[in-house]
Motif scaffolding. Structure first.
Motif, short mmCIF file in Angstrom:
data_model
loop_
_atom_site.label_atom_id
_atom_site.label_comp_id
_atom_site.label_asym_id
_atom_site.label_seq_id
_atom_site.Cartn_x
_atom_site.Cartn_y
_atom_site.Cartn_z
N LYS A 7 -17.80 75.43 2.35
CA LYS A 7 -16.86 76.29 3.08
C LYS A 7 -17.24 76.43 4.54
O LYS A 7 -16.43 76.84 5.36
N THR B 7 -14.90 74.05 6.27
CA THR B 7 -13.45 74.14 6.07
C THR B 7 -12.86 75.24 6.93
O THR B 7 -13.53 76.21 7.29
N SER B 8 -11.60 75.08 7.26
CA SER B 8 -10.87 76.15 7.95
C SER B 8 -9.39 75.99 7.59
O SER B 8 -8.94 74.92 7.19
N LYS B 9 -8.68 77.08 7.72
CA LYS B 9 -7.26 77.08 7.40
C LYS B 9 -6.55 77.98 8.41
O LYS B 9 -6.97 79.12 8.63
N THR B 10 -5.49 77.48 9.01
CA THR B 10 -4.70 78.26 9.95
C THR B 10 -3.47 78.81 9.25
O THR B 10 -2.75 78.06 8.60
N SER C 194 -16.80 85.54 15.19
CA SER C 194 -15.38 85.82 14.95
C SER C 194 -14.78 86.40 16.22
O SER C 194 -15.47 87.03 17.02
N ALA D 181 -10.05 84.03 14.67
CA ALA D 181 -10.89 82.84 14.57
C ALA D 181 -12.21 83.28 13.92
O ALA D 181 -12.92 84.11 14.48
N THR D 182 -12.47 82.78 12.72
CA THR D 182 -13.70 83.12 12.01
C THR D 182 -14.10 81.94 11.14
O THR D 182 -13.43 80.92 11.12
N SER D 183 -15.19 82.08 10.42
CA SER D 183 -15.66 81.05 9.50
C SER D 183 -15.09 81.30 8.11
O SER D 183 -14.76 82.43 7.76
N ASP D 184 -15.06 80.25 7.31
CA ASP D 184 -14.67 80.40 5.92
C ASP D 184 -15.88 80.86 5.13
O ASP D 184 -17.02 80.70 5.56
N THR E 256 -8.66 81.22 8.13
CA THR E 256 -9.73 81.50 9.09
C THR E 256 -9.22 81.56 10.52
O THR E 256 -9.95 81.99 11.41
N HIS E 257 -8.00 81.12 10.75
CA HIS E 257 -7.43 81.10 12.09
C HIS E 257 -5.96 81.52 12.03
O HIS E 257 -5.30 81.34 11.01
#
Length: 184
Positions: free
Chosen positions: A32, A35-38, A84, A106-109, A146-147
C-alpha cells in the motif's frame, strides 16, 4: 543438505517462518506504500457563514443562499504518521444535513483508513498521533482515496458543533495519518 531438510524440527521452523511472513504481509500490507487512488466527489458550492447575504438583500448574480452549502468550520491538514496535505471543511447543506469535505487531499495509502470527526485538539508531531480515540469520535466512513476532493456525510444524529477536528485514522494501528482542526 538433504539430511538437514529431512528433520522435523527444520520443517517446523520453516512452517513457523512462513506463517509469520504471511501474517506480517497481511497485517502491514507494505504494497500500500506504492498505491494511490484519486477520488473527486461532486462537492457542493460553499459560502462562508459571514458571506451569506440576507434574504432581504440578495446580491445580483450570486447563487441564492438556499442553493449553496454554508461553511461552518475548516482547517488545514496537519501531518502525523504520513505526509499529508489538504483542507477539511464542515458544511451545512440547504436541507440541514452536514458534510465533511476533504479538499485537495494528498496522503499515503494504508490499511484500514477511516475519516473521523472528533472532539480532540489537533497536536503537531508525534504528540498528535494517538489522541483521537481518547474522546468522542464519529466515523464518517472509509477513506475513499489518497488524493482528490472527497465528501463524507455526517450522520443525522450527530451534532457536529460538539466536535472540533477531522482525522484520517488508521484503525488497524490506532494512529492518525493526518488531522485538521475545525475552526469557524
Amino acid at each position: 543438505m538433504t539430511r538437514m531438510f529431512g528433520k522435523p524440527a527444520v520443517w517446523a521452523v520453516a512452517a513457523v517462518l512462513a506463517v509469520g511472513l504471511a501474517f506480517g504481509l497481511y497485517w502491514f500490507q507494505p504494497w500500500k506504500l506504492l498505491t494511490s487512488k484519486t477520488v473527486n466527489d461532486a462537492a457542493p458550492a460553499v459560502v462562508s457563514a459571514s458571506a451569506t447575504p440576507s434574504p432581504a438583500s440578495p446580491t445580483v448574480g450570486a447563487p441564492s443562499p438556499s442553493a449553496v452549502a454554508v461553511l461552518l468550520a475548516e482547517g488545514k491538514l496537519v501531518t502525523h504518521e504520513h505526509d499529508s496535505s489538504g483542507t477539511a471543511q464542515l458544511v451545512r447543506l440547504p436541507d440541514g444535513r452536514h458534510q465533511v469535505i476533504l479538499r485537495d487531499l494528498a496522503t499515503s495509502d494504508g490499511p484500514d483508513l477511516r475519516v473521523w470527526l472528533t472532539d480532540q485538539p489537533v497536536l503537531p508531531g508525534r504528540a498528535g498521533w494517538h489522541v483521537f480515540d481518547d474522546g468522542k469520535h464519529v466515523e464518517l466512513g472509509r477513506l475513499k482515496g489518497t488524493h482528490g476532493t472527497q465528501v463524507y456525510a455526517v450522520p443525522a444524529n450527530v451534532d457536529p458543533t460538539e466536535l472540533r477536528s477531522v482525522t484520517i485514522w488508521c484503525a488497524r494501528f490506532k494512529v492518525s495519518f493526518a488531522a485538521a482542526p475545525l475552526e469557524a
